[in-house]
Design an enzyme around this catalytic site. Structure first.
Site, short mmCIF file in Angstrom:
data_model
loop_
_atom_site.label_atom_id
_atom_site.label_comp_id
_atom_site.label_asym_id
_atom_site.label_seq_id
_atom_site.Cartn_x
_atom_site.Cartn_y
_atom_site.Cartn_z
N SER A 5 0.86 -1.18 0.00
CA SER A 5 0.00 0.00 0.00
C SER A 5 0.90 1.23 0.00
O SER A 5 2.10 1.15 0.29
CB SER A 5 -0.94 0.00 1.21
OG SER A 5 -0.23 -0.12 2.42
N THR A 38 -3.29 11.63 3.60
CA THR A 38 -3.18 12.25 4.91
C THR A 38 -4.17 13.40 5.09
O THR A 38 -4.73 13.94 4.14
CB THR A 38 -1.75 12.76 5.18
OG1 THR A 38 -1.44 13.83 4.27
CG2 THR A 38 -0.73 11.64 5.01
N ALA A 41 -3.21 18.92 10.11
CA ALA A 41 -3.46 19.24 11.52
C ALA A 41 -4.77 19.99 11.67
O ALA A 41 -5.02 20.98 10.99
CB ALA A 41 -2.30 20.07 12.07
N ARG A 96 -5.39 10.30 16.14
CA ARG A 96 -5.71 11.44 16.99
C ARG A 96 -5.51 12.73 16.23
O ARG A 96 -6.35 13.62 16.23
CB ARG A 96 -4.81 11.45 18.24
CG ARG A 96 -5.18 12.57 19.23
CD ARG A 96 -4.06 12.87 20.20
NE ARG A 96 -2.94 13.53 19.54
CZ ARG A 96 -1.85 13.98 20.17
NH1 ARG A 96 -1.74 13.80 21.48
NH2 ARG A 96 -0.88 14.55 19.50
N ASP A 98 -2.77 16.06 14.90
CA ASP A 98 -2.04 17.16 15.52
C ASP A 98 -2.86 18.43 15.45
O ASP A 98 -3.59 18.67 14.49
CB ASP A 98 -0.70 17.39 14.81
CG ASP A 98 0.19 16.17 14.87
OD1 ASP A 98 0.28 15.56 15.95
OD2 ASP A 98 0.81 15.82 13.84
N TYR A 135 3.66 2.64 16.94
CA TYR A 135 4.96 3.32 17.07
C TYR A 135 5.99 2.36 17.66
O TYR A 135 6.14 2.29 18.88
CB TYR A 135 4.80 4.56 17.95
CG TYR A 135 3.86 5.58 17.35
CD1 TYR A 135 4.33 6.57 16.50
CD2 TYR A 135 2.49 5.52 17.60
CE1 TYR A 135 3.47 7.48 15.92
CE2 TYR A 135 1.61 6.43 17.02
CZ TYR A 135 2.12 7.41 16.19
OH TYR A 135 1.26 8.31 15.61
N GLN A 166 4.64 3.83 12.30
CA GLN A 166 5.55 4.90 11.94
C GLN A 166 6.75 4.24 11.25
O GLN A 166 7.08 3.09 11.53
CB GLN A 166 6.01 5.62 13.22
CG GLN A 166 7.06 6.69 13.02
CD GLN A 166 6.57 7.83 12.18
OE1 GLN A 166 6.65 7.77 10.96
NE2 GLN A 166 6.02 8.86 12.81
N PHE A 206 12.47 15.52 9.77
CA PHE A 206 11.21 14.81 9.97
C PHE A 206 11.36 13.74 11.03
O PHE A 206 10.49 13.57 11.89
CB PHE A 206 10.76 14.21 8.63
CG PHE A 206 9.34 13.74 8.62
CD1 PHE A 206 8.34 14.53 9.16
CD2 PHE A 206 9.00 12.52 8.06
CE1 PHE A 206 7.01 14.10 9.14
CE2 PHE A 206 7.69 12.08 8.05
CZ PHE A 206 6.69 12.88 8.58
N HIS A 256 3.83 -0.83 3.76
CA HIS A 256 3.15 0.44 3.48
C HIS A 256 4.21 1.50 3.21
O HIS A 256 5.00 1.83 4.11
CB HIS A 256 2.28 0.84 4.67
CG HIS A 256 1.49 2.10 4.46
ND1 HIS A 256 0.37 2.15 3.66
CD2 HIS A 256 1.65 3.36 4.94
CE1 HIS A 256 -0.14 3.37 3.67
NE2 HIS A 256 0.63 4.13 4.43
#
Length: 274
Positions: A5, A38, A41, A96, A98, A135, A166, A206, A256
């Site tokens: 993906s 994506t 925020a 969640r 940012d 994570y 991540q 990053f 991914h």
């Protein structure tokens, strides 16, 4: 063969969108399980995210929009979910999210990803396959690794179907994380996120921000190349291909790719390992 993906982020310009559609068409030839998109925020890219999601879905590839709860009300989220159902979306990456810089939590009726997962289940039942974040090297804001594991457990118990990690460059961190959550009785697929290395300075910034460790031997070699972008790309492809091969050899459920809206770096790695 493990499933593949990809991830896109919304572009800022029409020219960027046109370029991204070409990337979409190139990656579509690999028959990905889905392409995720994506969500900025506080929902700051909501309109652009929807536009890219729509273009992916209409091209015949399953689109998986990211959806975060910070900064959005339940009414906002309910409207987005209804829109995605009408669009034929079957998968959501549930986060969640940012906050925009300087913003508070005032508009957030839901504060954590597990609450968003629970809300989506309450609103839509089993319509969506729900991905959550994992994570392996600990969320940068988590007080401890154990606390982060408990948070992951809450997301799974709320109704998550699978997880995407991540990115990382140390396979042991991934396998340690999987061992720990399996010891807690968690059996959902945990798909490793893979980041191609094409620009060292951007990657370093990053990685420092999101808590992804660049091992010292990789960092030092990339630093030694300086502005030699060709050597950076070649070395990065070798490192990430070896990492990905190691993961596949040990039976990961999929790969991914964080594409950064480019086709070739991810495809070079995928072609090397398959």
């Amino acid at each position: 063969m493990a499933k593949i993906s990809f991830e896109f982020f919304p572009t800022q310009t029409d020219a960027g969108t046109e370029k991204l559609l070409k990337v979409r068409d190139r990656l579509a030839q690999e028959n990905p399980e889905f392409i995720s998109v994506t969500y900025g925020a506080g929902g700051s890219t909501r309109g652009r995210t929807r536009s890219i999601v729509k273009s992916v879905q209409e091209s015949g590839i399953a689109a998986a929009p990211h959806l975060s709860c910070v900064g959005d009300s339940k009414a906002d989220l309910r409207e987005i979910l209804l829109d995605y159902k009408k669009m034929g979306i079957k998968r959501i990456v549930t986060l969640r999210g940012d906050l925009p810089s300087g913003a508070g939590m005032a508009n957030s009726e839901l504060r954590y990803a597990n609450e968003l997962v629970e809300f989506i289940r309450q609103e839509t039942g089993d319509h969506f396959t729900l991905e959550v974040a994992a994570y392996p090297e600990m969320h940068p804001q988590a007080p401890s690794f154990e606390a982060d594991l408990k948070n992951f457990e809450r997301k799974v118990k709320a109704g998550a179907d699978s997880a995407i990690t991540q990115y990382f460059f140390n396979a042991d961190s991934y396998f340690h994380f999987v061992d720990r959550v399996q010891a807690m009785g968690i059996e959902i697929p945990i798909i490793p996120g893979i980041m191609p290395i094409t620009n060292y300075s951007k990657l370093a910034r990053f990685s420092d921000a999101c808590g992804a460790e660049i091992p010292r031997w990789i960092r030092k070699q990339l630093e030694a190349y300086g502005d030699d972008s060709e050597s950076i790309v070649k070395f990065g492809e070798e490192v990430v291909s070896n990492l990905s091969q190691n993961l596949l050899d040990q039976g990961v459920p999929g790969i991914h790719f964080y594409t950064m809206n480019q086709a070739e770096p991810s495809l070079a790695i995928w072609n090397n390992i398959r």
